[in-house]
Structures are given as C-alpha cells and as structure tokens.
Scaffold this active site. Structure first.
Site, mmCIF file in Angstrom:
data_model
loop_
_atom_site.group_PDB
_atom_site.id
_atom_site.type_symbol
_atom_site.label_atom_id
_atom_site.label_comp_id
_atom_site.label_asym_id
_atom_site.label_seq_id
_atom_site.Cartn_x
_atom_site.Cartn_y
_atom_site.Cartn_z
ATOM 1 N N GLU A 1 -12.563 -2.271 12.148
ATOM 2 C CA GLU A 1 -12.584 -1.540 10.875
ATOM 3 C C GLU A 1 -13.738 -1.959 9.962
ATOM 4 O OE1 GLU A 1 -8.877 -1.836 8.787
ATOM 5 O OE2 GLU A 1 -9.622 -0.764 7.029
ATOM 6 N N GLU B 1 0.817 -1.213 0.000
ATOM 7 C CA GLU B 1 0.000 0.000 0.000
ATOM 8 C C GLU B 1 0.852 1.265 0.000
ATOM 9 O OE1 GLU B 1 -2.692 -0.671 3.355
ATOM 10 O OE2 GLU B 1 -4.040 -1.790 2.048
ATOM 11 N N ASP C 1 -8.477 -8.944 4.331
ATOM 12 C CA ASP C 1 -8.244 -7.847 5.261
ATOM 13 C C ASP C 1 -9.343 -7.742 6.312
ATOM 14 O OD1 ASP C 1 -7.063 -5.673 6.402
ATOM 15 O OD2 ASP C 1 -7.699 -4.239 4.877
HETATM 16 C C1 GCV Z 1 -2.513 0.490 8.471
HETATM 17 C C2 GCV Z 1 -6.009 -2.076 5.497
HETATM 18 C C3 GCV Z 1 -6.436 -0.834 6.230
HETATM 19 C C4 GCV Z 1 -5.281 0.149 6.342
HETATM 20 C C5 GCV Z 1 -4.116 -0.549 7.042
HETATM 21 C C6 GCV Z 1 -3.759 -1.794 6.249
HETATM 22 C C7 GCV Z 1 -2.663 -2.598 6.922
HETATM 23 O O1 GCV Z 1 -5.747 -1.781 4.165
HETATM 24 O O2 GCV Z 1 -7.535 -0.261 5.614
HETATM 25 O O3 GCV Z 1 -5.700 1.252 7.078
HETATM 26 O O4 GCV Z 1 -3.008 0.301 7.174
HETATM 27 O O5 GCV Z 1 -4.880 -2.618 6.127
HETATM 28 O O6 GCV Z 1 -3.002 -3.551 7.592
HETATM 29 O O7 GCV Z 1 -1.504 -2.260 6.756
#
Ligand code: GCV
Length: 668
Positions: free
Chosen positions: A383, A276, A355
C-alpha cells in the site's frame, strides 16, 4: 513457463542424478492431507525429472518391503516427538524418509522435498528436521464481495465476484501455494465488512464456503472470515450489538453454532471494531475486551478463534492539536485490558504504531502486553511501499521487526519470541500478512512481488531463515538455476526496500503520499487533514516531538528502548523524525545534517533504481518473455516515478529551508 503456478512450476529442470531414480512413493500413514501431499510430490517428481514414480497410497507400513527395492523410494513414516507440522527428512539405504507425527507434518515435509528437488540439491545423506516456529501463519485478504480488493494491486479478487463466492481451479492452486510455504490460515474477506459480506455468516453462503474450506482443509489451511461487529443489527434481527446484552449474547451463540456446523473447517473470525468507521463496543460504552470476549465465548465450543485488531485510533483528529498522537492510540486503547481477554481471543497488532509505512518503530504493545495472546500483522500488499509497481522486497523489514528486543523478559524477549509464544508461553499466537494477491496471471502484479508472499510464509514457519536465503530460494524455484539471473534479481530484491526508503519520506516521518489512494509523492497531502499523520515541517525544521516533552510516546517502550528513543542523540537516524522535531541543520549520527541527508538519499535512491533497471535489462533473453516484459514495464515506471519522488521531496525542503545542496545538484 506457467506463471499461474508461481514457484510451484514443475517443468523439467536439471537436478541431482539420484532424483531420476525415484520409482516409488509410499504414503499410507495419514489422512486426506497426506494423500494430497503425496500426490503433489508425485506430480513434482514426474514433472521435473520426466519419470513418474508409482504412488502406493494404501499400502500399510509393514508390507512395504514386499514391494522390493526400497532404495530410490520416498517413504512417509510416523515419527513421534515432532511438534504439529514438524517433519524430519533423512536418507536410509538409498530411500528418502519423511518422518512426521501428524498430517500437516507430512504435508510440509513433502513440500520440503519438493523445495530440495527444485533447488537441484542431492538427497544423499540429507538430514533436515524442522518444526513451525509460529503456531498461526496467516494471510488476511482485503477482498470485497463485488470482486474489488481494498489496497489490491494485482487484479480483482479470485474469491468473490458480483457478491458470489468463486470456487475453482485457482482455489486449489492458491491452497497449494500457501501450504508450500507453511501458511495454515487465511481470512478471505476484507476487515471492513459491509453489505453482502455481512451475510457471509448466513445460509446464503454456507455451501460455497464449506466447499472452499474443504479445499483449504486438504492442504492444512483453516478458513477464517472477517466479521461485522454489528451483524445482529445489520442482518435485521436485533436493534443492538451491546456485548453485555443477554439478547445479543444469545444471538451470537446461536449464530456461531450454525456457522461452525455448516462450515466445519472454519478457524474463526477476524474483527476490526471501532476503527475507521467500523462498528464496535464503544457505541455501548463497553470495552474491546467486552466485545471480543462475548464473541469468544460463543465461538469457544467449536474451537473458534477471535482475532481482534488493535488498529484503533481517532481518525477525526484536528491537525492543530499537537497533544493527540495517533501513534499512541493502539497502546492506550489496549494496555489497560491486558489479562482480561478470553483464552481464544488473540490481539492482532500491526508491526508499527501508524500504518505500514516504509519505516516505523515497532509497535509498543509488543513487550507491554504480558498476559494476552498476540499476533503480528504485516502487510505484503504494498500500500505505502510502491503498490506492486515499484519493487520492494519487504522480508528484510520483517526480519528487523521480528528481531527487535522488547526487554519484556531477560531473554527470549524479541517480537519473534513473543509471537512464537516463547516469551509468555502462549500457543495462540503467530503472524499474519495483508495479502498481495489477485486474479492477475502471475498472482501479484509485479512478478517480483511474489517474493514477498513466498518469503512471508517461509519466515513465519522458520524465522531464522535470512532474507537473502529466502530471496535466493524464491528466485531459483521461480526462474530456475542460472547464476546471472540469480545475482541480478538478488541484487534488485535485496536493495529494493533501501532504495524505496531513500526516495520516500525521510528519516521515519512517513505519510508524504497522495491521500486516499496512497500512491505517489505529496508532501502536504495529509498535513492539514484529520488522519493524525503529520510531519510538522516549517522553515526551520521537521518531525513530530514524541519525546517526554512532546506526546510522551517514546516512554511507552520498556527501558532501555524508551531512553534510546527519547533523546535525539541516541535515537537511530532512520527514526529520528518520527520521534523528534529537529532543525534542518541538526547533525545526524551519520555526520550529515538532516537537510543534506534528505538531498543525498533522494539522489542516491534514484541512482540505485537506475542501477537496478540497468542490471535487469542485462537479463533480456534469460527470463520468460512475458514475465520479463511485465517487469520491464514496471521498472521503467519506477525509474520515472522515483524521480518524481526525488524532485518533489527535494524541492519542497529546499524551498522550505532555503538551504542549498552542498553538492549543487539540480533542485527545482
Ligand atoms: C482495510 C489503512 C488502509 C485501509 C485499511 C486499514 C486497516 O487505513 O488504508 O484501507 O482498511 O488500514 O488496516 O484496517
């Protein structure tokens, strides 16, 4: 009732009579951690029974009897043969003994006594012997240095504000809460390390970090930091972060020396690399093993651990591409590296391949990696499971994950066995949870979300505890002993994950949320996007084909799991659409068609929420007012919001399929 103390409120409550006779605590046999344990025990007994015992902290074991009557005392005693952190509670002639072979054992033993006390249990004839099952039991905070929290739903950070580190009373309460459930490590900053957080490994922050780490150390907790892989560049010192460059290697050696010297209670680092948008070794054509090992060698002289995340995938996918499968990516990126990581590297693997959805299969790296230290990462920050506005007690899900058989060995092959180090005889392993805390008075936004924090720690220490037992304990410790409160809150907690799953995305497909902030229904929110998270619904059917004919993901599991997932007839209903693209008219193992299942679960999920709220309302006057008001407000929102979920999902699939609900209920 002071909610700043969460389940460690030591207000008077009725307990078994002999606790009122505790008059002395003898605890001279350990170091600072034991001193803190004894002080905690004294405070708990004094608060709960109203009678303050005398604490004999400096009296050698041999001289104790000289003080007179030992009955009615609590004695800390060295006992050999217990694993680190293990303890043995028993009664001897009216005295309660906490046996342990190390400081952490006394700490956890003292908190076990407090648990027994809060639950009102008698200690007569008590016999409890426990050792922590997972070596590492960690929290991962995604706190940013400006005070915000990525995916934080309970206020701002209590570690950072305006690029400064906060050390105060809350730091101490936090450490006590963690220790009370056996957590022994915490990462305080977000894995997405940017800006000021990159500087945490510089002189600018060492003093405060040392202070914080010492407070944690008093409670048996190691401080960890998330690291920016490109720190040598971003701190302006080098123009490369190539793990095979001599210059980069030397830079890290020097840096690690400095950091560990200045923060002696540092446990190591957590790294999100090549994921990411975060930097990593791929930039230099190197592997994750090259990157992790370079850091590991530099941290090794100080006993530092490098926890390297496997959440690596292509986040720039084309939604038209049916071949690339995000679910495969963790496996594909890491399986070829098994056995090549340094001994102080641990791979941290999310519970599922996507996720933290409400339902996912277990990550296929568990059971596939055989020669690599590994940790399980779960998320108690909700989340995708209601963001601490909906109640969602996640321990039943974690129990399922831990109990999953990988078939990596003939016996002792569950995820729990692997991360407890049993399957592959590892000692650097365990479980981490993305934390759900913030600076809200009650720590977790929704008062009931604290059950996830509590349950996570207890589960990592003692995975054989059931979700129900942990919920019961948490309720009684937090709200006191009241049968009605216990029954209602237990009903709510134990049904909450099921209810949330019912009105959410169906049959394991996941992702029908609003993009970016991940709250509320949006069936096509991620469908034509780059994130690799598709449901592929059309007018005939829905689901992703991950069988042999599809992306082949099902084949990443060991047999018989691979075959079970590969065929729609043996794939468990709750994961069917994760593994297969199915017509709406397909009959599930339950006997219902896919479409009728969607309708039924969405109506029933909302009914279950209504029942939860109705039962909660019956508790009025039985719960502390502020806490009750906070929860009620959230429950009323959940009631409305679950209807939004129900109606959007049902309407979407009714319009797509044209198939009416057998029961003729209202669909728009
Ligand atoms: C901290 C998902 C979440 C992100 C998070 C990522 C991760 O994509 O939406 O906010 O980033 O996981 O676990 O690194």
């Amino acid at each position: 009732m002071g909610f700043e103390q969460a389940w460690l409120s030591y207000e008077p409550r009725e307990v078994s009579p002999e606790w009122y006779g505790i008059h002395g605590i003898y605890a001279d046999c350990g170091g600072r951690i034991t001193e803190h344990a004894a002080a905690e025990l004294k405070a708990a007994i004094a608060g709960i029974t109203g009678k303050e015992p005398v604490l004999y902290a400096d009296l050698p074991e041999t001289e104790r009897e000289a003080c007179g009557e030992m009955a009615g005392c609590i004695l800390f005693e060295k006992e050999q043969g217990l694993k680190e952190g293990g303890y043995h509670l028993f009664e001897r002639k009216g005295a309660l003994i906490i046996g342990a072979s190390d400081d952490r054992g006394f700490l956890y033993g003292a908190f076990e006594v407090i648990r027994q006390l809060q639950l009102g249990n008698s200690y007569q004839g008590i016999e409890i012997r426990k050792e922590p099952v997972m070596p590492l039991r960690m929290l991962n905070h995604w706190d940013n240095m400006d005070g915000s929290i990525e995916r934080g739903y309970s206020g701002n950070s209590f570690f950072f504000d305006k690029d400064e580190i906060l050390v105060n009373e809350r730091t101490v309460t936090y450490a006590r809460l963690l220790a009370s459930v056996g957590i022994n490590g915490t990462v305080i900053n977000n894995v997405n390390v940017k800006d000021a957080a990159t500087w945490l490994i510089t002189d600018k922050y060492f003093d405060k970090l040392r202070q914080m780490s010492e407070i944690f150390g008093d409670y048996g907790i190691k401080l960890f930091l998330s690291l920016n892989y490109a720190a040598p560049i971003e701190l302006g010192e080098l123009d490369s972060a190539d793990p095979l460059s001599e210059e980069v290697r030397k830079w890290w050696e020097k840096r690690m020396k400095l950091v560990f010297e200045r923060i002696p209670n540092l446990g190591g680092f957590l790294i999100k690399a090549d994921s990411e948008g975060r930097p990593g070794p791929f930039t230099y054509g190197r592997t994750h093993a090259d990157g992790a090992n370079m850091l590991a060698r530099a941290a090794e002289p100080y006993g530092g651990l490098i926890i390297w995340r496997c959440f690596v995938y292509n986040c720039r996918q084309d939604w038209r591409d049916y071949k690339t499968d995000r679910a495969r990516s963790g496996y594909d990126n890491f399986i070829g590296l098994d056995g090549t990581f340094h001994d102080n590297v641990i791979l941290q693997i999310k519970n599922g391949p996507m996720d933290f959805q409400v339902r996912e299969p277990v990550h296929p790296l568990f059971g596939a990696l055989k020669a690599t230290n590994q940790m399980l990462e779960v998320q108690i920050a909700q989340e995708y499971t209601g963001q601490q506005r909906h109640v969602c007690y996640l321990i039943p899900m974690f129990k399922e994950v831990l109990g999953f058989r990988t078939y990596a060995a003939e016996t002792d092959d569950t995820v729990e066995d692997i991360v407890a180090g049993k399957t592959f005889k590892q000692t650097k392993c365990g479980m981490a949870a993305v934390a759900n805390t913030g600076n809200d008075e009650n720590w977790t936004g929704h008062d009931l979300a604290a059950a996830n924090l509590y349950g996570f720690g207890r589960l990592a220490f003692e995975p054989s505890a059931t979700a129900k037992e942990l919920a019961e304990e948490w309720i009684e410790r937090t709200f006191g002993k009241d049968q009605e409160v216990l029954e209602v809150l237990l009903f709510i907690l134990m049904n909450s994950w099921r209810a949330y799953e019912m009105y959410n995305a169906p049959l394991g497909i996941g992702w029908m949320v609003n993009p970016n902030y991940h709250y509320g229904p949006n069936v096509d929110g991620y469908e034509y996007d780059r994130w690799g998270t598709y449901h592929r619904a059309d007018y005939q059917g829905i689901g992703v084909d991950r069988s042999r004919q599809g992306t082949g993901y099902a084949g990443l599991y060991r047999e018989p799991n691979a075959s079970m997932y590969d065929s729609p007839t043996s794939c468990p209903d709750e994961l069917l659409l994760f593994f297969h693209h199915m017509p709406y008219t397909h009959k599930l193992q339950s006997g219902k068609t896919v479409i009728q299942h969607i309708y039924d679960t969405h109506f029933e999920g909302v009914e279950l929420v209504d029942e939860m709220v109705e039962r909660f309302e019956s508790l009025e006057g039985k719960l502390p007012e502020k806490s009750c008001r906070r929860m009620l407000e959230r429950f009323l929102h959940q009631k409305e919001h679950s209807r939004e979920w129900r109606d959007q999902i049902n309407t979407y699939f009714y319009r797509k399929s044209g198939i009416p609900d057998e029961k003729g209920r209202k669909i728009y």
